[in-house]
Design a protein around this motif. Structure first.
Motif, mmCIF file in Angstrom:
data_model
loop_
_atom_site.group_PDB
_atom_site.id
_atom_site.type_symbol
_atom_site.label_atom_id
_atom_site.label_comp_id
_atom_site.label_asym_id
_atom_site.label_seq_id
_atom_site.Cartn_x
_atom_site.Cartn_y
_atom_site.Cartn_z
ATOM 1 N N THR A 127 39.550 50.512 31.537
ATOM 2 C CA THR A 127 40.980 50.259 31.764
ATOM 3 C C THR A 127 41.216 49.558 33.091
ATOM 4 N N ASP A 128 40.564 50.067 34.163
ATOM 5 C CA ASP A 128 40.782 49.469 35.484
ATOM 6 C C ASP A 128 40.331 48.017 35.504
ATOM 7 N N ARG A 129 39.186 47.754 34.858
ATOM 8 C CA ARG A 129 38.680 46.385 34.869
ATOM 9 C C ARG A 129 39.567 45.459 34.051
ATOM 10 N N VAL A 130 40.012 45.952 32.885
ATOM 11 C CA VAL A 130 40.898 45.134 32.057
ATOM 12 C C VAL A 130 42.190 44.834 32.806
ATOM 13 N N GLU A 131 42.735 45.868 33.471
ATOM 14 C CA GLU A 131 43.956 45.648 34.239
ATOM 15 C C GLU A 131 43.713 44.700 35.407
ATOM 16 N N ASP A 148 41.369 42.359 35.463
ATOM 17 C CA ASP A 148 41.215 41.024 34.881
ATOM 18 C C ASP A 148 42.570 40.431 34.537
ATOM 19 N N ALA A 149 43.445 41.287 33.974
ATOM 20 C CA ALA A 149 44.778 40.797 33.622
ATOM 21 C C ALA A 149 45.550 40.378 34.870
ATOM 22 N N GLU A 150 45.408 41.180 35.938
ATOM 23 C CA GLU A 150 46.090 40.833 37.189
ATOM 24 C C GLU A 150 45.516 39.550 37.787
ATOM 25 N N ARG A 153 46.826 36.783 35.824
ATOM 26 C CA ARG A 153 48.232 36.568 36.170
ATOM 27 C C ARG A 153 48.361 35.805 37.482
#
Length: 652
Positions: A241-245, A247-249, A252
């Motif tokens: 979850t932390d990595r996906v978030e 990566d998303a950040e 962005r």
């Protein structure tokens, strides 16, 4: 042959496991050598001792009951149902064992045979494995062949929110999102058929589900373990979850940075467009003023030159020299207005099909003189370069302007490289503003080994009047002119530079399928006019008057009009002879092109010559002068005007 009893005794003695025989009362009656070694007793010390002597003290009390139960049902079986049991050595220490029981019926009753194996090493390994399993940062879930959970570590409890005991025996699908559960048994069966270590999903995003029903992104790696109970598939699950978030950040922020960069380039493009409109408007007004100033000055200069010729020792000679300085300054001002018009893409251009390599070769000697002896010029001209549609004079101006800039950036000397190449764009390069249209281009790259430019200068390099040169050493119009010329030709200009790393200007000019035109000799000078009548239409009083003076001095008869409606009234009077109309393009009440259309309804064969300070859309097509349009550009000299009129009248 050896007696059977002898062979059996030798096999027992040679066995790798401890073998201990007891009677049905629990007394030891048989001991082999491995039992002596394993327990630390001599054979004599063990014989006739109760078997409980080899059992740790806390377990002794219940052992007779277990022994009696076995005597009642004496069939071979392991003790402990797969769990490691404890035994006691002579020194009082305990160690883990596996014990298998069997019964032999003898004349004296039942002989209970215990085969004891020391599993200290295995238990130690298992303890290490369990410790590693419990300490693993990933959730470890073991699945049996029936798809049920057989192994769980502490991190799996924390990650999925289930107590360990609640997970044991549950189908593995309990940890899989409900929408994916129907397909999972088939995936599981395929893996059990070929249980090689590998990641699940092959790079695709995976999800798992917690006890509370929430989903989370996961990475899952599979491996297999052979156990006594069969094959166990181990799934190592990592919550990403932390990595996906992150990566998303990161995406962005990257998108935001790209958006800011594109917005900055768009603002720069819009700023250059606005400056171009301003420059074109200013240049138009200045051209009218310059036309008046230069032609009236030339009138005066002719008179003073005549007076100086009559009185060579008087003051007329000095006055003539002063006027020449005024005319020289006016011509310089004319060059600046043309540079402004080129930047604003409002310069009148006369394009033709060109081989850029030929243009570079023709101007090469001029470039060498411009650069000086301390700068080397190196050309790399690609054979078979695609032809382009451009004004050769403007392309030469681009090359000279860039050479001057490169020379100034290399005060201690260096190398200027001019490189051509065919370049095809299939997709617009990311981040270009405006976006380069797909198509074929002739590419010119002009690179120097000079001082380079910092980013703040690079962002403004094409702006008019922006210069880093000392006051009085540059107008700031050279690169602005380059930008405007290439843009007006339908092309694109980019610049790459860094402090200390030199500068490279890259121009893309659209290729054409036409064949370059052969060079032609300039037309022969036409004879002087023969007294034709010209209708001059110009809203600027001073420019209209100076134009009338030029024409009457050369023998033309002249009618004048301040606007379109006045000109139409004159043309409607068929008693008035009109051989040609000379009209401004931009006027109040009626534009020059509209006036020409109206006049042709009255006098269809009447030739028209336009006067303009810059290329208006209704005069040019795609930035180029229409071949059927006769145009004299402001500020014009007397010779320019008369030559255009003579050519037009001759063609009519």
């Amino acid at each position: 042959m050896f007696p059977l009893e002898t062979v059996a005794a030798q096999l027992v003695e040679a066995a790798a496991d401890a073998i201990i025989g007891t009677d049905q009362d629990g007394r030891i009656v048989l001991v082999n050598a491995e039992a002596e070694r394993m327990f630390g007793y001599t054979r004599a010390q063990l014989l006739d001792q109760p078997i409980e002597a080899l059992i740790p003290e806390p377990l002794r009390a219940r052992h007779p009951r277990l022994r009696d139960g076995y005597v009642r049902e004496p069939k071979p079986r392991p003790m402990g149902a797969g769990r490691a049991l404890s035994a006691r050595r002579a020194d009082g220490s305990s160690f883990p064992t596996e014990i298998s029981l069997s019964a032999i019926h003898t004349e004296d009753g039942i002989l209970i045979v215990s085969v004891v194996r020391d599993v200290t090493d295995r238990v130690r390994s298992e303890a290490k494995f369990r410790a590693l399993l419990e300490a693993a940062p990933d959730a470890i879930v073991g699945v049996a062949t029936d798809g049920r959970i057989a192994l769980v570590n502490a991190q799996a409890e924390r990650m999925f929110g289930y107590p360990r005991d609640e997970l044991f025996g549950q189908p593995i699908e309990i940890l899989i999102p409900e929408s994916l559960r129907p397909r999972h048994p088939a995936h599981r069966a395929r893996y059990f058929a070929d249980p090689r270590p590998r990641p699940m999903g092959e790079g695709q995003p995976l999800s798992a589900v917690r006890k509370d029903g929430t989903r989370f992104p996961a990475e899952i790696s599979l491996s297999s373990i052979e156990t006594e109970d069969g094959l166990i598939v181990s799934a190592a699950v990592r919550d990403v979850t932390d990595r996906v978030e992150a990566d998303a950040e990161r995406e962005r922020l990257k998108a935001a940075a790209e958006r800011e960069r594109l917005e900055a380039r768009l603002h720069q493009s819009q700023r250059l467009e606005s400056l171009g409109q301003l420059a074109g408007g200013v240049a138009h007004d200045f051209n009218n003023l310059l036309a008046v100033m230069l032609n009236y000055t030339n009138f005066v200069a002719e008179l003073i030159d005549d007076a100086a010729a009559r009185e060579p020792d008087g003051a007329w000679a000095d006055a003539a020299a002063d006027l020449r300085q005024v005319i020289r300054a006016g011509n310089r001002a004319t060059e600046l207005t043309h540079q402004l018009l080129a930047f604003g893409r409002r310069e009148v251009v006369r394009p033709r099909v060109l081989d850029l390599n030929s243009v570079i070769i023709e101007v090469e000697q001029l470039l060498r003189r411009t650069l000086g002896e301390h700068v080397r010029l190196h050309t790399e001209l690609a054979p078979g370069l695609w032809p382009v549609l451009a004004d050769p004079g403007q392309i030469e101006q681009v090359l000279v302007n860039l050479a001057v800039n490169a020379r100034d950036a290399m005060p201690q000397g260096g190398t200027l490289t001019v490189h051509t190449l065919n370049h095809e764009v299939h997709e617009p390069p990311p981040g270009t503003t405006p976006a380069v249209r797909p198509g074929r281009y002739a590419r010119i790259r002009i690179a120097d080994t000079g001082t380079g430019m910092p980013p703040d200068v690079l962002d403004r390099v094409f702006e008019p009047f922006f210069t880093t040169k000392p006051k009085g050493q540059g107008t700031g119009l050279g690169l602005a002119t380059v930008y405007g010329i290439i843009s007006q030709a339908g092309g694109y200009t980019t610049v790459q530079s860094a402090p200390g790393a030199g500068t490279a200007f890259i121009a893309l000019i659209p290729a054409t399928d036409d064949i370059p035109e052969p060079a032609t000799a300039p037309p022969a000078r036409r004879p002087r006019p023969g007294g034709e009548t010209i209708l001059v239409v110009e809203d600027e009083d001073a420019l209209r008057e100076v134009t009338r003076r030029i024409l009457t001095r050369s023998g033309y008869r002249v009618h004048t009009a301040a606007n379109g409606p006045e000109a139409i009234k004159i043309a409607e009077n068929h008693d008035q002879v009109i051989d040609l109309v000379l009209t401004d393009v931009v006027m109040p009440h009626m534009q020059g092109k509209d006036l020409a259309d109206r006049l042709h309804t009255i006098r269809p064969d009447l030739p028209v010559v336009f006067m303009s300070g810059y290329a208006e859309p209704f005069v040019v097509t795609d930035g180029a002068l229409h071949p059927d349009v006769n145009l004299v550009t402001k500020p014009f000299t007397e010779a320019d005007l008369l030559d255009t009129l003579q050519r037009t009248l001759a063609g009519a």
